[in-house]
Design an enzyme around this catalytic site. Structure first.
Site: not given
Length: 137
Positions: A88-90, A118
């Protein structure tokens, strides 16, 4: 006159079924990840691929800090070959999770993306953990 939604016909049900079932081989969502994190059912490693400073500021509890640019075979050596990694990232505006998934796939590792990142995690009302910034390994 059809609307902008229906001017292109929907796929036949059999094609739609194949498409949507296939998509779940490549992605999972924040709710599903949250439901098993830290339980005996957790059968994957969650990777926060945003970078150490962002990880330290707030990450999914139980996630491992490994920026997508640092995903190399030696960093994965402690995990058995069949370990599923979920990246996962932003959020939906960020392609870091996809970049990480590409690197993992090139290394022959099973991988999925946690859609929403996130942003999705917070949208679901889930808390973040924080950590002190440490020197990169």
């Amino acid at each position: 006159m059809p609307s902008i939604v229906t001017e292109v016909a929907a796929a036949p049900s059999t094609e739609a079924l194949a498409h949507f079932e296939d998509s779940l081989r490549f992605e999972t969502d924040c709710w599903d990840v949250h439901s098993v994190m830290g339980t005996p059912q957790q059968d994957f490693v969650l990777l926060d691929v945003r970078g150490t400073e962002k990880y330290a500021a707030g990450h999914v509890p139980g996630a491992v800090d490994l920026a997508h640019r640092k995903i190399i075979a030696s960093k994965l050596a402690e995990y058995p070959a069949g370990t599923l990694f979920v990246t996962y990232c932003a959020g939906p505006h960020c392609n870091g999770a996809a970049r990480a998934a590409i690197r993992l796939a090139k290394l022959g590792r099973p991988v999925k993306i946690m859609t929403g990142g996130i942003t999705g995690w917070l949208d679901e009302g889930f808390a973040l953990a924080t950590a002190p910034v440490t020197a990169a390994a």
